[in-house]
Design a protein around this motif. Structure first.
Motif, PDB file in Angstrom:
ATOM      1  N   ARG A 940       0.870  -1.173   0.000  1.00 39.02           N
ATOM      2  CA  ARG A 940       0.000   0.000   0.000  1.00 39.02           C
ATOM      3  C   ARG A 940       0.910   1.227   0.000  1.00 39.02           C
ATOM      4  O   ARG A 940       1.744   1.391   0.882  1.00 39.02           O
ATOM      5  CB  ARG A 940      -0.898   0.024   1.245  1.00 39.02           C
ATOM      6  CG  ARG A 940      -1.885  -1.126   1.301  1.00 39.02           C
ATOM      7  CD  ARG A 940      -2.790  -0.990   2.511  1.00 39.02           C
ATOM      8  NE  ARG A 940      -3.566   0.254   2.506  1.00 39.02           N
ATOM      9  CZ  ARG A 940      -4.700   0.416   1.804  1.00 39.02           C
ATOM     10  NH1 ARG A 940      -5.167  -0.573   1.053  1.00 39.02           N
ATOM     11  NH2 ARG A 940      -5.359   1.556   1.849  1.00 39.02           N
ATOM     12  N   HIS A 941       0.743   2.048  -0.999  1.00 42.70           N
ATOM     13  CA  HIS A 941       1.635   3.208  -1.080  1.00 42.70           C
ATOM     14  C   HIS A 941       0.840   4.485  -1.272  1.00 42.70           C
ATOM     15  O   HIS A 941      -0.393   4.473  -1.344  1.00 42.70           O
ATOM     16  CB  HIS A 941       2.679   3.028  -2.190  1.00 42.70           C
ATOM     17  CG  HIS A 941       2.155   2.370  -3.416  1.00 42.70           C
ATOM     18  ND1 HIS A 941       1.522   3.054  -4.419  1.00 42.70           N
ATOM     19  CD2 HIS A 941       2.144   1.060  -3.783  1.00 42.70           C
ATOM     20  CE1 HIS A 941       1.163   2.222  -5.378  1.00 42.70           C
ATOM     21  NE2 HIS A 941       1.523   1.002  -5.013  1.00 42.70           N
ATOM     22  N   SER A 942       1.534   5.600  -1.379  1.00 41.82           N
ATOM     23  CA  SER A 942       0.918   6.906  -1.197  1.00 41.82           C
ATOM     24  C   SER A 942      -0.097   7.285  -2.270  1.00 41.82           C
ATOM     25  O   SER A 942      -1.045   8.000  -1.984  1.00 41.82           O
ATOM     26  CB  SER A 942       2.005   7.983  -1.125  1.00 41.82           C
ATOM     27  OG  SER A 942       2.786   7.942  -2.299  1.00 41.82           O
ATOM     28  N   LEU A 949      -0.599  -2.448  -7.750  1.00 40.03           N
ATOM     29  CA  LEU A 949       0.808  -2.765  -7.963  1.00 40.03           C
ATOM     30  C   LEU A 949       1.586  -2.642  -6.656  1.00 40.03           C
ATOM     31  O   LEU A 949       1.241  -1.844  -5.782  1.00 40.03           O
ATOM     32  CB  LEU A 949       1.436  -1.822  -9.007  1.00 40.03           C
ATOM     33  CG  LEU A 949       0.917  -1.944 -10.434  1.00 40.03           C
ATOM     34  CD1 LEU A 949       1.585  -0.885 -11.303  1.00 40.03           C
ATOM     35  CD2 LEU A 949       1.179  -3.325 -10.996  1.00 40.03           C
ATOM     36  N   ILE A 950       2.634  -3.422  -6.538  1.00 40.14           N
ATOM     37  CA  ILE A 950       3.536  -3.341  -5.385  1.00 40.14           C
ATOM     38  C   ILE A 950       4.722  -2.469  -5.769  1.00 40.14           C
ATOM     39  O   ILE A 950       5.342  -2.682  -6.815  1.00 40.14           O
ATOM     40  CB  ILE A 950       4.022  -4.743  -4.976  1.00 40.14           C
ATOM     41  CG1 ILE A 950       2.830  -5.604  -4.547  1.00 40.14           C
ATOM     42  CG2 ILE A 950       5.056  -4.661  -3.862  1.00 40.14           C
ATOM     43  CD1 ILE A 950       3.195  -7.056  -4.316  1.00 40.14           C
ATOM     44  N   SER A 951       5.026  -1.480  -4.960  1.00 39.38           N
ATOM     45  CA  SER A 951       6.172  -0.620  -5.261  1.00 39.38           C
ATOM     46  C   SER A 951       7.397  -1.112  -4.504  1.00 39.38           C
ATOM     47  O   SER A 951       7.293  -1.607  -3.380  1.00 39.38           O
ATOM     48  CB  SER A 951       5.875   0.838  -4.898  1.00 39.38           C
ATOM     49  OG  SER A 951       5.872   0.996  -3.497  1.00 39.38           O
ATOM     50  N   VAL A 952       8.552  -0.984  -5.137  1.00 43.99           N
ATOM     51  CA  VAL A 952       9.820  -1.379  -4.543  1.00 43.99           C
ATOM     52  C   VAL A 952      10.750  -0.175  -4.622  1.00 43.99           C
ATOM     53  O   VAL A 952      11.050   0.320  -5.707  1.00 43.99           O
ATOM     54  CB  VAL A 952      10.433  -2.588  -5.272  1.00 43.99           C
ATOM     55  CG1 VAL A 952      11.755  -2.981  -4.616  1.00 43.99           C
ATOM     56  CG2 VAL A 952       9.470  -3.766  -5.283  1.00 43.99           C
ATOM     57  N   PHE A 964      16.965   5.853  -7.369  1.00 42.61           N
ATOM     58  CA  PHE A 964      16.122   5.406  -8.477  1.00 42.61           C
ATOM     59  C   PHE A 964      14.665   5.545  -8.061  1.00 42.61           C
ATOM     60  O   PHE A 964      14.313   5.269  -6.912  1.00 42.61           O
ATOM     61  CB  PHE A 964      16.403   3.938  -8.827  1.00 42.61           C
ATOM     62  CG  PHE A 964      17.849   3.626  -9.019  1.00 42.61           C
ATOM     63  CD1 PHE A 964      18.438   3.769 -10.262  1.00 42.61           C
ATOM     64  CD2 PHE A 964      18.644   3.189  -7.973  1.00 42.61           C
ATOM     65  CE1 PHE A 964      19.776   3.486 -10.457  1.00 42.61           C
ATOM     66  CE2 PHE A 964      19.982   2.903  -8.151  1.00 42.61           C
ATOM     67  CZ  PHE A 964      20.559   3.054  -9.396  1.00 42.61           C
ATOM     68  N   THR A 965      13.834   5.981  -8.968  1.00 43.86           N
ATOM     69  CA  THR A 965      12.417   6.012  -8.644  1.00 43.86           C
ATOM     70  C   THR A 965      11.904   4.578  -8.570  1.00 43.86           C
ATOM     71  O   THR A 965      12.562   3.653  -9.051  1.00 43.86           O
ATOM     72  CB  THR A 965      11.645   6.823  -9.695  1.00 43.86           C
ATOM     73  OG1 THR A 965      11.992   6.365 -10.987  1.00 43.86           O
ATOM     74  CG2 THR A 965      11.954   8.290  -9.575  1.00 43.86           C
ATOM     75  N   PRO A 966      10.758   4.351  -7.973  1.00 43.23           N
ATOM     76  CA  PRO A 966      10.346   2.975  -7.643  1.00 43.23           C
ATOM     77  C   PRO A 966      10.205   2.079  -8.874  1.00 43.23           C
ATOM     78  O   PRO A 966       9.953   2.543  -9.983  1.00 43.23           O
ATOM     79  CB  PRO A 966       8.982   3.173  -6.974  1.00 43.23           C
ATOM     80  CG  PRO A 966       8.974   4.589  -6.513  1.00 43.23           C
ATOM     81  CD  PRO A 966       9.801   5.342  -7.494  1.00 43.23           C
ATOM     82  N   ILE A 967      10.373   0.775  -8.614  1.00 45.44           N
ATOM     83  CA  ILE A 967       9.950  -0.206  -9.607  1.00 45.44           C
ATOM     84  C   ILE A 967       8.611  -0.745  -9.141  1.00 45.44           C
ATOM     85  O   ILE A 967       8.280  -0.695  -7.956  1.00 45.44           O
ATOM     86  CB  ILE A 967      10.979  -1.348  -9.790  1.00 45.44           C
ATOM     87  CG1 ILE A 967      11.183  -2.115  -8.487  1.00 45.44           C
ATOM     88  CG2 ILE A 967      12.283  -0.824 -10.313  1.00 45.44           C
ATOM     89  CD1 ILE A 967      12.073  -3.335  -8.643  1.00 45.44           C
ATOM     90  N   PHE A 968       7.826  -1.238 -10.081  1.00 43.04           N
ATOM     91  CA  PHE A 968       6.494  -1.720  -9.749  1.00 43.04           C
ATOM     92  C   PHE A 968       6.316  -3.126 -10.289  1.00 43.04           C
ATOM     93  O   PHE A 968       6.704  -3.422 -11.424  1.00 43.04           O
ATOM     94  CB  PHE A 968       5.436  -0.785 -10.338  1.00 43.04           C
ATOM     95  CG  PHE A 968       5.412   0.563  -9.692  1.00 43.04           C
ATOM     96  CD1 PHE A 968       4.531   0.848  -8.672  1.00 43.04           C
ATOM     97  CD2 PHE A 968       6.302   1.546 -10.085  1.00 43.04           C
ATOM     98  CE1 PHE A 968       4.527   2.093  -8.065  1.00 43.04           C
ATOM     99  CE2 PHE A 968       6.305   2.788  -9.485  1.00 43.04           C
ATOM    100  CZ  PHE A 968       5.407   3.064  -8.461  1.00 43.04           C
ATOM    101  N   ILE A 969       5.735  -3.965  -9.459  1.00 45.24           N
ATOM    102  CA  ILE A 969       5.484  -5.348  -9.854  1.00 45.24           C
ATOM    103  C   ILE A 969       4.044  -5.697  -9.516  1.00 45.24           C
ATOM    104  O   ILE A 969       3.450  -5.141  -8.585  1.00 45.24           O
ATOM    105  CB  ILE A 969       6.457  -6.323  -9.148  1.00 45.24           C
ATOM    106  CG1 ILE A 969       6.285  -6.244  -7.626  1.00 45.24           C
ATOM    107  CG2 ILE A 969       7.886  -6.047  -9.551  1.00 45.24           C
ATOM    108  CD1 ILE A 969       7.096  -7.264  -6.866  1.00 45.24           C
ATOM    109  N   PRO A 970       3.456  -6.620 -10.278  1.00 44.85           N
ATOM    110  CA  PRO A 970       2.087  -7.040  -9.962  1.00 44.85           C
ATOM    111  C   PRO A 970       2.086  -7.927  -8.723  1.00 44.85           C
ATOM    112  O   PRO A 970       3.108  -8.540  -8.397  1.00 44.85           O
ATOM    113  CB  PRO A 970       1.674  -7.822 -11.209  1.00 44.85           C
ATOM    114  CG  PRO A 970       2.955  -8.329 -11.771  1.00 44.85           C
ATOM    115  CD  PRO A 970       3.991  -7.295 -11.462  1.00 44.85           C
ATOM    116  N   PRO A 971       0.966  -8.005  -8.016  1.00 44.64           N
ATOM    117  CA  PRO A 971       0.900  -8.878  -6.836  1.00 44.64           C
ATOM    118  C   PRO A 971       0.944 -10.336  -7.257  1.00 44.64           C
ATOM    119  O   PRO A 971      -0.033 -10.883  -7.749  1.00 44.64           O
ATOM    120  CB  PRO A 971      -0.447  -8.505  -6.195  1.00 44.64           C
ATOM    121  CG  PRO A 971      -1.254  -7.906  -7.291  1.00 44.64           C
ATOM    122  CD  PRO A 971      -0.284  -7.260  -8.233  1.00 44.64           C
ATOM    123  N   SER A 972       2.063 -10.961  -7.105  1.00 45.67           N
ATOM    124  CA  SER A 972       2.224 -12.360  -7.501  1.00 45.67           C
ATOM    125  C   SER A 972       3.228 -13.011  -6.557  1.00 45.67           C
ATOM    126  O   SER A 972       3.838 -12.357  -5.717  1.00 45.67           O
ATOM    127  CB  SER A 972       2.716 -12.458  -8.948  1.00 45.67           C
ATOM    128  OG  SER A 972       3.949 -11.797  -9.099  1.00 45.67           O
TER     129      SER A 972
END
Length: 1100
Positions: A940-942, A949-952, A964-972
């Protein structure tokens, strides 16, 4: 001061003069202000800020380049503007109200204004004088060097970095004067500036287009076309113009002879075929549609004919008739099975056609490729994936608007040399013509293969080898009668008899004719009886493969051992270059073969530059030796220039190449290659290639005329032969470096004559360092590279431990000194870039040798003071200013997480490959990489709309900076995400190392623990870990490359320093978070009224 910098200065002065008049006008209007002075104050403040900005630009220009002092008139104008700026600022200061609400103060300002009337009048007069002087400067720059240089840049798209910056600044400043009613400049000055503005815009867009085309094209894209020999004399002219048809009686001599009568009967039948063929072809060119299929036997001249059609004015005129009032767009592609991947695949076809279309229709670039076009306008060296190039070309032919004013004709040669699904290729070509039946047509050529014959059966066609008998006779006649050595041995009657005999056997194959003529010429030189010559022709096989065998056998059994050996060496050199996709062998370099064979140390006895006469004699002698010794299997050709106005230097104007690409298959036969290997035993290809290259430089008459591009290409070819095609060992490398030390201009700077888009010496050449090199991230703190530095940078691809710890023989040499001047940190960067890109499905012995050498170089650079923590001063494609972007250590971490094959394009690695990341991690940690790092994984992000999406987020250093700005991955399912969920969403560096290298985690753990008491303790611990991995230079036994996959292989998108890196996802510009991404499915749920979503777009 160079002309374009002075143009920028003139633009600034124009803005200053215009602005000065507006200030005086504003001062006059103060007295009419009846309501307070708040607005006046605000205007005065704005005017002051703007004036200071313009004055600063003018002042700075005095210290730019050679300064304006080289031009006394311009210098005087600059000085007057500086003085005026101070007085105008004082005038502005007097307008400011100290008490904005006071009526009394308003009256005070009005009184002061009235008292300064004479001062205003004087300022106005001085501004007017500046305006008049400025008019002269504008007139000069619209008639002298600036205009000429701008026109040149607009035509070629090539310019220096400083010129590009000057054009940028000129555009900005000139745009401020865009309104003829608002400006205070006179009409002539305004018109002159408008003309310059237009030309600056054209030049700037031309440079942007050049950058974009460079990103689409590929190495050797036009080589196949350029290397096809031009049609001999009037050969094939008859296909376009009936008046060019060969008169069969012209070469008969005695018309009553039996041979002449037989020839006339034969040509009557040929004339009917030729007339029908001409009508079919010209009709298709002028008004036909769909496909035109040229087919024939190998060597019958299909490629030569297509090149002829591409360049012949009558063909151009007929195609323009077909296009009517629309623009004719003509594109070509020549498949070549023996070439690089791009020369034989769909990707090369799409890239080449896209380049050609955009070059002719640059107005389509911002429509078809808006994002890359904008990046190019900003000075970026954009890269483009195969899928992007394909999509862009298909987008062009899919848009109706494109064909409102255009028609496309494509010439595609060698369909049989395409490497892929032939059915798909045919279906694609037919699909294009069926999609646009009135606007796209294609001329194709191929061998007589059933698939092409069947699928193109309903289209007009030309079976080439059936209609070339008269051309062959003309070729035979000119070849024999124009040979000065044969003038006394040949007559019309003999030419006719031999020509008829050759035509009967050749069956329309020009290559067969060319090879057989070498046999005939040799026989005539030996004064063979004509009957014996005819018998020799009769005895030769009709099939090319068999003829190759006969000729090769003749070379093998050549009575003189010197001629036999040197013929085989020449064949071997040409085949090596062709098989390895290297630049063709220069005739001038081959001319040193006799010198080398007589004395391999000939290089050390060359006195110096040769005179022109010696050059010409050397080339003449070598040309004759190639033709005589190799009997037509290789030939001397002249390459076509890339551009019509280009001039190829004489020493580079002749190349030695295999006569036909079908020879590749012949020399690949085990029995043939075994003979070549036996006959050339003892010959050192690497040494000869190096010494012949150096000899060319030593004998160069005018070193300053040498092209940087030519030197680069020669050095790269040499290194690929020496260290890429041969065995890499210390003795070979040392000897090559010692030979290169003989180049007389090693310390000379390489001035970037063609613009920085293709000649930066850092990461700007992706094919130089590795596929997908970080070419947008250029470290450019060293400019004007010398030849010695270029050699080092190119050779670093293979590792250069011999230079980092030079032997006594190399110490003190210019190349070793250049390596020392570059320094360990710069070399460290290049080694890192190469190694991060070493991803293979499998590693052969040569790969492992290079891997070992690069690792040693990495260790040596770190030992000599290079640091993984040093911030790199990157010039990024999307930023005008230099940026302290990140350290190599931070890039290594992020690459390991994302699995990016390319950090600068929309392509992310998704498969498990064998890499060498582990030893790089070991070295970086052992040499003090900053272990302060956390990875924050947020489900959960801002930003509320991104919740699917999950932010890293990576947090680097004690200050937890987001490099680096975030990377995003699907919930898996993901091991890293699962672990983070159990640790409050945070992963430490230890966690990452455990996930990345589970089998080696325990060995690496001591390097991650920074709590050692003393520096000595940390050093000893690092040495122990290095030894445990076999990475201590004194106990060297490095681990083999291993399978490795990124922590987030399912990545949807990421960005690096505000630079989007996506693959088929939507992006949204978020000023708070850089650039973030969103899935296709979620885009529909976005609130279109929210400004943050206004720029949502698909990146594909």
């Amino acid at each position: 001061m160079d002309p374009l910098t002075s143009l920028s200065l003139v633009a600034n002065i124009a803005a200053f003069v215009d602005f000065g008049f507006k200030i005086v006008a504003a001062a006059r209007q103060v007295k009419s202000s009846a309501t307070g002075t708040t607005t006046t104050n605000a205007n005065a403040e704005v005017l002051t800020i703007n004036l200071r900005a313009i004055a600063a630009k003018i002042k700075d220009s005095r210290f730019t380049g050679d300064s304006a002092s080289n031009d006394p008139r311009l210098s005087s104008l600059v000085a007057e503007c500086e003085r005026l700026s101070e007085e105008l600022l004082r005038l502005l200061s007097s307008l400011k109200a100290k008490k904005p609400g006071s009526r009394r103060h308003v009256l005070s300002i009005a009184f002061r204004n009235m008292m300064k009337r004479s001062e205003r009048d004087e300022l106005e007069a001085r501004l007017d004088r500046c305006r008049n002087q400025l008019q002269l400067e504008i007139a000069q720059r619209t008639s002298e060097k600036s205009l000429q240089r701008l026109e040149s840049i607009a035509a070629t798209g090539e310019c220096q970095t400083n010129e590009l910056n000057a054009i940028k600044h000129s555009l900005h400043d000139l745009h401020q004067l865009h309104s003829p009613t608002a400006t205070k400049l006179d009409t002539a000055s305004f018109q002159g500036l408008t003309a310059l503005l237009k030309l600056c815009g054209q030049a700037f867009e031309s440079v942007a287009l050049s950058k974009l085309l460079a990103s689409i094209g590929f190495e050797k894209m036009t080589d196949r076309l350029e290397n096809i020999a031009e049609a001999h004399a009037t050969t094939f002219n008859w296909l376009l113009d009936a008046s060019e048809a060969v008169d069969p009686k012209a070469s008969l001599g005695n018309l009553e002879s039996a041979e002449a009568q037989e020839w006339l009967r034969f040509t009557q039948v040929q004339d009917l075929y030729r007339k029908t063929s001409r009508e079919t072809l010209t009709s298709w060119l002028a008004k036909g549609n769909g496909i035109f299929h040229i087919f024939g036997k190998p060597g019958s001249g299909k490629s030569t004919l297509l090149k002829h059609l591409l360049r012949h004015p009558i063909a151009q005129s007929l195609l323009e008739d077909w296009a009517g009032k629309k623009m004719l767009v003509k594109c070509s592609f020549f498949f070549w099975k023996g070439g690089s991947d791009g020369q034989k695949t769909f990707s090369g076809l799409y890239r080449s056609l896209l380049c050609s279309v955009l070059k002719q229709c640059p107005e389509l670039a911002p429509i078809i490729l808006p994002a890359p076009w904008q990046a190019s306008l900003q000075g970026a060296n954009v890269e483009m994936t195969d899928s992007q190039a394909r999509a862009a070309f298909l987008d062009i032919i899919g848009q109706d608007e494109v064909f409102t004013h255009r028609k496309f004709v494509l010439f595609i040669d060698g369909l049989d040399e395409f490497e892929g699904d032939d059915v798909a290729l045919v279906r694609t070509l037919l699909g294009w013509t069926q999609l646009r039946p009135e606007s796209i047509k294609i001329c194709v050529s191929s061998r007589e293969l059933p698939l092409f014959q069947e699928r193109f059966s309903s289209y007009p066609k030309l079976r080439l080898h059936e209609v070339t008998s008269l051309d062959i006779m003309g070729f035979v006649k000119s070849t024999l009668e124009e040979n000065e050595d044969l003038s006394s041995a040949i007559d019309h009657s003999l030419t006719l008899r031999l020509g008829q005999k050759i035509i009967q056997k050749a069956e329309g194959v020009f290559l067969w004719v060319s090879l057989v003529l070498r046999v005939v010429e040799r026989g005539l030189l030996h004064e063979d009886d004509p009957r014996d010559l005819e018998a020799k022709i009769d005895g030769l096989p009709s099939e090319l493969e068999e003829l190759f065998g006969v000729i090769f056998k003749a070379i093998e059994t050549e009575s003189h051992p010197i001629d036999r050996r040197r013929a085989m060496i020449t064949l071997s050199l040409c085949m090596t270059r062709t098989k390895c996709y290297l630049a063709d062998l220069l005739l001038y370099q081959l001319s040193f073969l006799d010198d080398y064979e007589s004395d391999c140390d000939f290089l050390f006895k060359i006195p110096g530059p040769e005179v022109v006469a010696e050059d010409e004699e050397r080339l003449r002698r070598c040309r004759k030796q190639v033709n005589g010794r190799c009997r037509g299997l290789v030939s001397v050709t002249s390459p076509s220039p890339s551009e019509p106005e280009d001039v190829i230097p004489k020493r580079r104007a002749e190349l030695v190449t295999i006569t036909h690409r079908s020879l590749l298959e012949f020399f690949a036969r085990p029995e043939v290659s075994a003979v070549v290997e036996f006959q050339t035993r003892g010959f050192n290809t690497t040494q000869f290639s190096c010494r012949s290259f150096v000899a060319q430089q030593i004998t160069e008459l005018d070193p300053e005329s040498l092209s940087e591009n030519d030197i680069y290409r020669d050095v790269l070819t040499l290194l690929k032969i020496a260290w890429g095609a041969g065995r890499i060992d210390t003795s070979t490398v040392t000897q090559v470096l010692l030979d290169l030390e003989r180049i007389p201009f090693l310390s000379s700077s390489l001035n970037n004559s063609r613009g920085d888009q293709s000649h930066e010496m850092d990461y700007i050449w992706p094919f130089l360092w590795r596929e997908g090199s970080m070419s947008h991230f250029q470290a450019t703190d060293m400019e004007n590279r010398t030849v010695a530095q270029m050699i080092i940078f190119l050779a670093m691809k293979y590792g250069l431990p011999e230079l980092l710890a030079p032997s006594e023989a190399l110490k003190g040499g210019l190349i070793a000194q250049a390596a020392q001047n570059i320094g360990p940190q710069q070399l460290f960067m290049r080694i890192f870039d190469t190694m991060v890109g070493m991803r293979r499905n499998s590693w052969d012995e040569k790969d492992l040798t290079i891997y070992d050498r690069l690792l040693k170089c990495l260790a040596m650079c770190l030992h000599d003071g290079a640091s993984p923590n040093k911030a790199v001063n990157w010039k990024h494609s999307n930023f005008a200013e230099d940026t302290n972007y990140a350290t190599l250590w931070e890039i290594l971490i992020w690459t390991s997480l994302c699995g990016c094959n390319r950090l600068n394009i929309y392509e992310l690695g998704r498969q498990k490959l064998i890499t060498c990341l582990l030893p790089i991690w070991v070295f970086f940690l052992a040499y003090g990489a900053d272990t302060e790092f956390r990875l924050k994984v947020e489900t959960r992000h801002s930003v509320e709309v991104y919740q699917d999406l999950i932010s890293v987020v990576g947090l680097f250093g004690k200050d937890e900076e987001e490099r680096f700005t975030p990377i995003f991955i699907p919930p898996s399912q993901n091991a890293a995400v699962d672990l983070a969920a159990r640790q409050k969403g945070v992963l430490s560096l230890s966690d990452l190392v455990c996930l990345l290298f589970p089998n080696d985690f325990e060995k690496l753990l001591p390097l991650i623990d920074q709590d050692a008491n003393t520096t000595e303790h940390r050093t000893n611990r690092s040495l122990e870990v290095l030894r445990s991995f076999g990475l201590d230079l004194d106990h060297w036994s490095p681990p083999l490359p291993a399978h490795n996959s990124p922590l987030f292989p399912e990545i949807e998108g990421c960005s690096v320093n505000k630079t989007i890196l996506l693959r088929g996802v939507y992006s949204i510009n978020d000023p708070e978070r850089g650039v973030v991404v969103y899935s296709k499915e979620g885009i529909a749920s976005l609130d279109p009224s929210n400004p943050i979503h206004a720029n949502a777009s698909l990146i594909d």
